[in-house]
Design a protein around this motif. Structure first.
Motif, short mmCIF file in Angstrom:
data_model
loop_
_atom_site.label_atom_id
_atom_site.label_comp_id
_atom_site.label_asym_id
_atom_site.label_seq_id
_atom_site.Cartn_x
_atom_site.Cartn_y
_atom_site.Cartn_z
N GLN A 632 0.95 -1.48 -0.21
CA GLN A 632 0.19 -0.20 0.26
C GLN A 632 1.10 1.33 -0.11
O GLN A 632 0.51 1.93 -1.24
N GLU A 633 2.34 1.32 1.10
CA GLU A 633 2.81 2.55 0.59
C GLU A 633 3.29 2.42 -0.71
O GLU A 633 3.69 3.97 -0.68
N ALA A 634 3.49 1.56 -1.36
CA ALA A 634 4.71 1.76 -2.89
C ALA A 634 3.28 2.62 -2.94
O ALA A 634 4.16 3.39 -4.13
N GLU A 635 2.35 2.12 -3.42
CA GLU A 635 1.61 2.20 -4.14
C GLU A 635 1.15 3.81 -4.11
O GLU A 635 0.82 4.47 -4.60
N ALA A 684 10.13 24.06 -5.43
CA ALA A 684 10.68 23.19 -4.09
C ALA A 684 10.55 21.56 -3.14
O ALA A 684 10.76 20.97 -2.30
N ALA A 685 9.40 22.70 -2.38
CA ALA A 685 8.16 22.29 -1.51
C ALA A 685 7.60 21.28 -1.91
O ALA A 685 7.64 19.83 -0.85
N GLY A 686 7.32 20.79 -2.88
CA GLY A 686 6.69 19.50 -3.46
C GLY A 686 7.48 18.67 -3.45
O GLY A 686 8.03 17.35 -3.38
N ILE A 687 9.01 18.91 -3.97
CA ILE A 687 9.84 17.67 -4.10
C ILE A 687 10.50 17.65 -2.57
O ILE A 687 10.98 16.02 -2.70
N THR A 688 10.76 18.35 -1.96
CA THR A 688 11.07 17.93 0.01
C THR A 688 10.09 17.15 -0.22
O THR A 688 10.07 15.62 0.23
N GLN A 689 8.52 16.90 -0.40
CA GLN A 689 7.85 16.53 0.44
C GLN A 689 7.77 14.89 -0.04
O GLN A 689 7.31 14.24 0.52
N LEU A 690 7.95 14.65 -1.58
CA LEU A 690 8.41 13.61 -1.81
C LEU A 690 9.56 12.89 -1.39
O LEU A 690 9.51 11.73 -1.29
N GLN A 691 10.77 13.52 -1.08
CA GLN A 691 11.82 13.35 -0.64
C GLN A 691 11.53 12.54 0.70
O GLN A 691 12.20 11.47 0.78
N THR A 692 10.93 12.95 1.55
CA THR A 692 10.80 12.56 2.53
C THR A 692 10.01 11.59 2.49
O THR A 692 9.70 10.87 3.51
N GLN A 693 8.69 11.21 1.65
CA GLN A 693 7.82 9.89 2.15
C GLN A 693 9.20 8.73 1.03
O GLN A 693 8.78 7.55 1.31
N ALA A 695 12.05 8.57 1.98
CA ALA A 695 13.15 8.13 2.76
C ALA A 695 12.25 7.10 3.31
O ALA A 695 12.25 6.61 4.17
N ARG A 696 10.81 7.86 4.04
CA ARG A 696 9.98 7.27 4.62
C ARG A 696 10.36 5.73 4.48
O ARG A 696 9.68 4.64 5.45
N PHE A 697 9.52 5.34 3.52
CA PHE A 697 9.19 3.98 2.24
C PHE A 697 10.55 3.23 2.52
O PHE A 697 10.88 2.08 3.04
N GLN A 698 11.74 3.62 1.85
CA GLN A 698 13.13 2.57 2.23
C GLN A 698 13.14 2.17 3.55
O GLN A 698 13.59 1.31 3.83
N LYS A 699 13.14 3.06 4.50
CA LYS A 699 13.11 3.45 5.32
C LYS A 699 12.43 2.28 5.63
O LYS A 699 13.22 0.35 6.81
N ARG A 700 10.54 1.99 6.16
CA ARG A 700 10.45 0.43 6.19
C ARG A 700 10.77 -0.71 5.72
O ARG A 700 10.77 -1.80 6.06
N LEU A 701 11.35 -0.23 3.81
CA LEU A 701 11.49 -1.61 3.42
C LEU A 701 12.77 -2.09 4.01
O LEU A 701 13.33 -3.52 4.03
N LYS A 702 13.91 -1.10 4.88
CA LYS A 702 14.64 -1.99 4.94
C LYS A 702 14.21 -2.81 6.83
O LYS A 702 15.12 -3.45 7.11
#
Ligand SMILES: Nc1ncnc2c1ncn2[C@@H]1O[C@H](COP(=O)(O)OP(=O)(O)OP(=O)(O)O)[C@@H](O)[C@H]1O
Length: 713
Positions: A632-635, A684-693, A695-702
């Motif tokens: 779900q998070e990936a989607e 910039a805000a759009g990019i930052t928001q996506l980057q945060t999401q 990073a969060r997803f990568q952490k969850r995967l780990k």
């Protein structure tokens, strides 16, 4: 409904019998109290709650109940015609195959009088059928494809076991018989494990009023979506997305032809212990219900034909159940929307406690049950559809057979055909504009569609582990994904330019399902060419494109069946032994790989592979939940990315305008600066928001040890 009007005719017929099913599995009868399982509350309920289905004077009983001296099986054949001339479910005379546009015909397209794959292999390898086994390929009597009009089930003429009818059966050598069995088996195998069909509907009045154009060009098994896009200099161009599927049905194709293309070939193999699932997928208003509604009725009509002709007197019975999944909960559509519970028994068999299952032996009764279920279904209104399905509706046709032939034991499941009318696929994405209720519906729907895709993929890859716990929908359909199963997916699309994005999403979903297929078509969503409209001419888009050959306006009187009815359906069952084997296989492995369908996610070095979380004890593990959550998070991430790209495009448009203005004489510099500053911060805000999401997803995967580099294998 004219059910009351038929009461006199029905009286004395065993058209409808009801089971109060306590467990949705082969052994459900065991748990029913005192053995008199057919004398159920369900019947009373039916009488009291739906006047359209008249009370029945007699109905079948099984088991050693007292039931007024009806301890042994009572079964009266119903004398009803198959002639469905005034059938509410039938389309106004659908055109014969030969009248289908040539673009819709494929090589080898059969005429309705020819046999389809699977039709003649009905008895092969089913040892339970041996006593009266007709000789395959020798049967020249009425068939699915050559029905006898006006002949009732109970025609006294013996169709099957009378070998004289063909004059050939007695001559068949053992060798010939074996060969014929082998050929039949081959035919059954030739029914694809997964079939993906796309159906395009005509433009509707609303779309025509808005001057929306038909952007879908169809060929026999491929289609092209012509998407209008803007270049950075704001000139328009067309981007072509090409997709290939097993079949593409255009707006001229009737519901009859949809049936022939999708479900008809799998009906005969249901008698061979197959569980098949047919579902429609697509955005709201794309025609899922319109497409699904007639299918169960047509299928049950064909099943009954087989039961009353080819399999006459062999103890087969047809059972119908109909329920919906709404907000993650199950409701019985044939039982006053009673809330149902899903349970797993000790054998991991899914049981739906309290689901009513009806035994039917005539098409009229099935029609009434389907109508009853449809009228009970949850619907709401969307921008695109005034009567939109808010639930997944599942209608199931189960073929059962009594083991001992005298009805003293409950019949056992042979095969099952499930029809699912899924809720609109875009609901999950509508997370901003709607109220909380709709958002919750959307989240649940999204989750189940994702889980369904994963199950289909796992099924097609013959993966040991099938993630059916990902949602209520897949849990309920668990047995449909195990063992000898078939899946038909009908992707419904709107032709209009206004639905382009949703259409592409639907086609990509279908494409993923198809491309995961081993022998399936390779993915073909190719941006194949572009056409700069401004450069090409002053031609409007519609003259470049193929125009809609028919509109709702034109067709509404000729080809549209009753639009006030809505439907949905289905599910299936499977053998415990096969399941046990699979689980055993899985339990041996501490880790096993799966390739996510989210293959479009960024993969470092292009080498990333996915691993399922470690499962130490499959029975108590939460890994399915974890997997579902991760998927779900990936989607969500992919959706957020898509949204961000769209926003960027809008920002780029704004920037282009700003630049044009900046070139104008008398331009205000401070205005330019402040607008540019705002644009850049928005970017910039759009990019930052996506980057945060991300990073969060990568952490969850780990955390879940899911994303591992290929060297980890
Ligand atoms: N192939 C078709 N030909 C003619 N009319 C169609 C066709 N497909 C759909 N329609 C009409 O379009 C409208 C919307 O169709 P339908 O209710 O089947 O959509 P849906 O995909 O089930 O929507 P939802 O997800 O909101 O339930 C209905 O009025 C239906 O009769």
């Amino acid at each position: 409904m004219n059910g009351m009007g038929r009461q006199g005719k029905r009286s004395g017929a065993s058209g409808l019998q009801v089971h109060h099913q306590r467990q949705y599995s082969d052994n459900f009868l065991e748990t029913t109290s005192n053995g008199r399982w057919l004398q159920s509350a369900g019947l009373q309920h039916l009488h009291s709650s739906n006047n359209s289905i008249p009370p029945l004077q007699d109905y079948a009983f099984y088991g050693g109940g007292d039931g007024g001296g009806q301890g042994s099986r009572i079964y009266r054949n119903v004398q009803r015609d198959f002639n469905m001339g005034n059938d509410l479910f039938a389309e106004p005379m659908s055109p014969p195959v030969s009248s289908r546009p040539s673009s819709q015909r494929k090589n080898g397209d059969e005429s309705p009088n020819e046999f389809s794959p699977g039709l003649l292999d009905l008895h092969s390898f089913d040892t339970e059928l041996l006593p009266q086994m007709p000789v395959p390929n020798m049967y020249n009597g009425p068939s699915l494809y050559n029905p006898v009009r006006g002949r009732s089930f109970d025609d006294s003429e013996p169709y099957i076991s009378n070998n004289k009818q063909t004059g050939r059966a007695g001559d068949v050598s053992e060798n010939g018989l074996l060969k014929s069995f082998a050929a039949d088996k081959e035919k059954a195998n030739s029914v694809a494990k997964i079939k993906v069909v796309v159906r395009k509907r005509p433009l509707n009045k609303k779309e025509l009023a808005k001057n929306e154009e038909d952007i879908i060009e169809t060929l026999s098994n491929s289609l092209v979506v012509h998407e209008t896009k803007l270049k950075v200099d704001l000139t328009e161009y067309l981007e072509k997305h090409e997709f290939v599927f097993d079949a593409v049905l255009n707006e001229e194709v009737s519901n009859d032809e949809v049936y022939r293309e999708t479900v008809e070939p799998i009906v005969p193999i249901i008698f061979q212990r197959t569980k098949a699932t047919c579902f429609a997928y697509g955005q709201t208003g794309s025609g899922k219900t319109y497409t699904m509604k007639p299918l169960p009725f047509r299928a049950s009509r064909d099943i009954l034909r087989l039961m009353h002709h080819t399999y006459r007197n062999q103890g087969f019975q047809l059972f119908v159940s109909f329920f919906e999944i709404y907000g993650g909960k199950l409701y019985d559509l044939l039982g006053d929307r009673k809330k149902l519970c899903m349970r797993e028994d000790g054998k991991q068999q899914v049981c739906i406690v309290g689901l009513q299952e009806y035994i039917v032996s005539d098409v009229e009764t099935i029609k009434e049950l389907i109508e009853k279920g449809n009228s009970t279904r949850s619907t709401g209104t969307t921008g695109a559809n005034e009567e939109s399905s808010r639930s997944h509706a599942i209608l199931q046709l189960a073929i059962k057979r009594s083991v001992d032939g005298n009805g003293s034991k409950p019949p056992r499941l042979v095969g099952k055909l499930s029809f699912i009318d899924l809720a609109g696929s875009e609901r999950g994405a509508d997370t901003t504009d709607n109220d909380k209720q709709t958002r919750m519906e959307g989240a649940e729907i999204n989750k189940s569609l994702l889980a369904l895709k994963e199950c289909i993929r796992a099924l097609d890859n013959d993966q040991g582990h099938i993630p059916f716990r990902g949602s209520k929908l897949t849990e309920v359909l668990r047995d449909s994904f195990m063992g000898n199963s078939r899946t038909v997916m009908i992707s419904c699309i709107s032709p209009s330019s206004g639905s382009c994005e949703h259409t592409l999403n639907t086609l990509r979903y279908a494409d993923r399902v198809k491309s995961l297929s081993k022998g399936g078509n390779p993915k073909k969503d190719v941006v194949s060419s572009t056409l700069n409209l401004k450069e090409s001419t002053a031609q409007p888009l519609s003259s470049v494109m193929r125009t809609a050959s028919s509109s709702f306006e034109d067709d509404i009187n000729d080809t549209w069946p009753d639009q006030n009815e809505r439907d949905d359906f289905d599910t299936s069952e499977d053998t415990f032994e096969q399941e046990k084997l699979m689980w055993k296989k899985n339990a041996k492995r501490d880790q096993y790989s799966f390739s996510t369908s989210e293959s479009k996610l960024p993969k470092p070095n292009g080498q990333t592979k996915w691993k399922e979380p470690v499962r130490s004890d499959f029975k108590h593990s939460n890994s399915d939940d974890d997997l579902t959550a991760l998927l779900q998070e990936a989607e969500d991430l992919v959706n957020a990315h898509r949204k961000q790209v769209e926003e960027t495009m809008n920002i780029v448009k704004e920037e282009m305008n700003l630049l044009v203005e900046a070139d104008q004489p008398g331009n205000q510099l401070d205005d330019y600066i402040s607008r540019l500053t705002a644009i850049l911060s928005q970017k910039a805000a759009g990019i930052t928001q996506l980057q945060t999401q991300l990073a969060r997803f990568q952490k969850r995967l780990k955390e879940h040890n899911v994303l591992v580099s290929s060297s980890g294998y």
